[in-house]
Motif scaffolding. Structure first.
Motif, PDB file in Angstrom:
ATOM      1  N   VAL A  19      -0.179  15.785  18.310  1.00 20.87           N
ATOM      2  CA  VAL A  19       0.446  16.164  18.043  1.00 20.87           C
ATOM      3  C   VAL A  19       1.665  17.389  18.323  1.00 20.87           C
ATOM      4  O   VAL A  19       2.252  17.845  18.596  1.00 20.87           O
ATOM      5  N   GLU A  20       0.815  17.323  19.776  1.00 17.40           N
ATOM      6  CA  GLU A  20       1.491  18.463  20.860  1.00 17.40           C
ATOM      7  C   GLU A  20       3.047  18.468  21.200  1.00 17.40           C
ATOM      8  O   GLU A  20       4.138  18.743  21.414  1.00 17.40           O
ATOM      9  N   GLU A  21       3.177  16.700  21.754  1.00 19.28           N
ATOM     10  CA  GLU A  21       4.677  16.394  21.416  1.00 19.28           C
ATOM     11  C   GLU A  21       5.325  16.461  19.937  1.00 19.28           C
ATOM     12  O   GLU A  21       6.397  16.961  20.350  1.00 19.28           O
ATOM     13  N   VAL A  22       5.283  15.880  19.410  1.00 21.82           N
ATOM     14  CA  VAL A  22       5.093  15.795  17.846  1.00 21.82           C
ATOM     15  C   VAL A  22       5.472  17.718  17.649  1.00 21.82           C
ATOM     16  O   VAL A  22       7.591  18.138  17.273  1.00 21.82           O
ATOM     17  N   ILE A  23       5.202  18.432  18.047  1.00 22.18           N
ATOM     18  CA  ILE A  23       5.075  20.012  18.395  1.00 22.18           C
ATOM     19  C   ILE A  23       6.773  21.071  18.203  1.00 22.18           C
ATOM     20  O   ILE A  23       7.270  21.280  18.919  1.00 22.18           O
ATOM     21  N   ARG A  24       6.193  20.621  19.967  1.00 24.50           N
ATOM     22  CA  ARG A  24       7.339  20.605  21.099  1.00 24.50           C
ATOM     23  C   ARG A  24       8.826  19.657  20.706  1.00 24.50           C
ATOM     24  O   ARG A  24       9.938  20.215  20.839  1.00 24.50           O
ATOM     25  N   ALA A  25       8.378  19.054  20.308  1.00 24.84           N
ATOM     26  CA  ALA A  25      10.001  18.188  19.419  1.00 24.84           C
ATOM     27  C   ALA A  25      10.424  18.884  18.569  1.00 24.84           C
ATOM     28  O   ALA A  25      11.780  19.176  18.266  1.00 24.84           O
ATOM     29  N   PHE A  26       9.618  19.430  17.579  1.00 24.87           N
ATOM     30  CA  PHE A  26       9.885  20.317  16.717  1.00 24.87           C
ATOM     31  C   PHE A  26      10.660  21.593  16.754  1.00 24.87           C
ATOM     32  O   PHE A  26      11.495  22.070  16.349  1.00 24.87           O
ATOM     33  N   LYS A  27      10.243  21.858  17.544  1.00 24.07           N
ATOM     34  CA  LYS A  27      10.633  23.276  18.878  1.00 24.07           C
ATOM     35  C   LYS A  27      11.536  23.207  18.794  1.00 24.07           C
ATOM     36  O   LYS A  27      12.944  23.552  19.013  1.00 24.07           O
ATOM     37  N   CYS A  28      12.159  22.070  19.608  1.00 23.29           N
ATOM     38  CA  CYS A  28      13.364  21.713  20.359  1.00 23.29           C
ATOM     39  C   CYS A  28      14.409  21.541  19.343  1.00 23.29           C
ATOM     40  O   CYS A  28      14.262  21.312  18.366  1.00 23.29           O
ATOM     41  N   ARG A  29      15.359  22.783  19.423  1.00 25.57           N
ATOM     42  CA  ARG A  29      16.158  23.507  18.823  1.00 25.57           C
ATOM     43  C   ARG A  29      17.243  21.783  18.394  1.00 25.57           C
ATOM     44  O   ARG A  29      17.843  22.015  17.270  1.00 25.57           O
ATOM     45  N   GLU A  30      17.946  21.280  19.186  1.00 23.44           N
ATOM     46  CA  GLU A  30      19.287  20.449  19.222  1.00 23.44           C
ATOM     47  C   GLU A  30      18.870  19.268  19.974  1.00 23.44           C
ATOM     48  O   GLU A  30      18.844  18.991  20.804  1.00 23.44           O
ATOM     49  N   LYS A  62      21.200  17.130  20.730  1.00 23.70           N
ATOM     50  CA  LYS A  62      22.244  16.626  21.761  1.00 23.70           C
ATOM     51  C   LYS A  62      20.820  16.301  23.475  1.00 23.70           C
ATOM     52  O   LYS A  62      21.314  16.057  24.277  1.00 23.70           O
ATOM     53  N   ARG A  63      19.702  16.318  22.734  1.00 24.13           N
ATOM     54  CA  ARG A  63      19.060  15.641  24.016  1.00 24.13           C
ATOM     55  C   ARG A  63      18.504  14.162  24.604  1.00 24.13           C
ATOM     56  O   ARG A  63      18.554  13.553  25.210  1.00 24.13           O
ATOM     57  N   ARG A  79       8.478   4.369  30.603  1.00 19.18           N
ATOM     58  CA  ARG A  79       7.525   4.681  29.317  1.00 19.18           C
ATOM     59  C   ARG A  79       7.280   5.944  28.899  1.00 19.18           C
ATOM     60  O   ARG A  79       7.547   6.340  27.693  1.00 19.18           O
ATOM     61  N   GLU A  80       7.493   7.167  29.900  1.00 14.58           N
ATOM     62  CA  GLU A  80       7.919   8.100  29.006  1.00 14.58           C
ATOM     63  C   GLU A  80       8.886   8.680  28.646  1.00 14.58           C
ATOM     64  O   GLU A  80       9.269   9.258  27.526  1.00 14.58           O
ATOM     65  N   LEU A  81       9.755   7.783  28.866  1.00 13.52           N
ATOM     66  CA  LEU A  81      11.480   7.957  28.742  1.00 13.52           C
ATOM     67  C   LEU A  81      11.287   7.750  27.330  1.00 13.52           C
ATOM     68  O   LEU A  81      11.965   7.875  26.462  1.00 13.52           O
ATOM     69  N   ARG A  82      10.834   5.988  26.989  1.00 11.15           N
ATOM     70  CA  ARG A  82      10.675   5.553  25.781  1.00 11.15           C
ATOM     71  C   ARG A  82      10.549   6.960  24.451  1.00 11.15           C
ATOM     72  O   ARG A  82      10.876   6.427  23.329  1.00 11.15           O
ATOM     73  N   LEU A 101      12.281  11.601  19.359  1.00 13.06           N
ATOM     74  CA  LEU A 101      13.236  12.216  18.967  1.00 13.06           C
ATOM     75  C   LEU A 101      14.194  11.759  17.845  1.00 13.06           C
ATOM     76  O   LEU A 101      15.128  12.015  17.034  1.00 13.06           O
ATOM     77  N   GLU A 102      13.986  10.324  17.478  1.00 13.65           N
ATOM     78  CA  GLU A 102      14.255   9.266  16.684  1.00 13.65           C
ATOM     79  C   GLU A 102      13.824   9.242  15.572  1.00 13.65           C
ATOM     80  O   GLU A 102      14.267   9.696  14.591  1.00 13.65           O
ATOM     81  N   ALA A 103      11.610   9.532  15.350  1.00  7.40           N
ATOM     82  CA  ALA A 103      11.811  10.060  14.303  1.00  7.40           C
ATOM     83  C   ALA A 103      11.731  11.280  13.326  1.00  7.40           C
ATOM     84  O   ALA A 103      11.170  11.208  12.595  1.00  7.40           O
TER      85      ALA A 103
END
Length: 76
Positions: A14-25, A28-29, A64-67, A73-75
């Motif tokens: 859940v923390e990773e999803v929240i962090r991804a949503f907070k990422c503004r762009e 670009k990543r 594995r981390e990058l994957r 991000l693609e989701a």
């Protein structure tokens, strides 16, 4: 990360999803992340050619981390 079983699907916290949503762009990543994946794959190839098990394990862990990040991000 001593797991040796094959990963199936995407296991995201859940923390990773929240962090991804907070990422503004995230758009670009993704290109930067692709370059990081390519670079890490090149390092893995080098480690395999040199038959360096420690570096191979390090590269695999980083891949594995990058994957995981790429799938998240693609989701979005």
């Amino acid at each position: 990360m001593g797991r040796h079983k094959r990963e199936k699907g995407c296991s995201v916290t859940v923390e990773e999803v929240i962090r991804a949503f907070k990422c503004r762009e995230p758009e670009k990543r993704i290109p930067v992340l692709r370059m990081e994946l390519d670079y890490e794959l090149a390092l893995l190839h080098e480690a395999m050619v040199e038959n360096d098990p420690h570096r191979i394990d390090q590269c695999k862990a980083r891949l594995r981390e990058l994957r995981r990040e790429m799938m998240m991000l693609e989701a979005l």
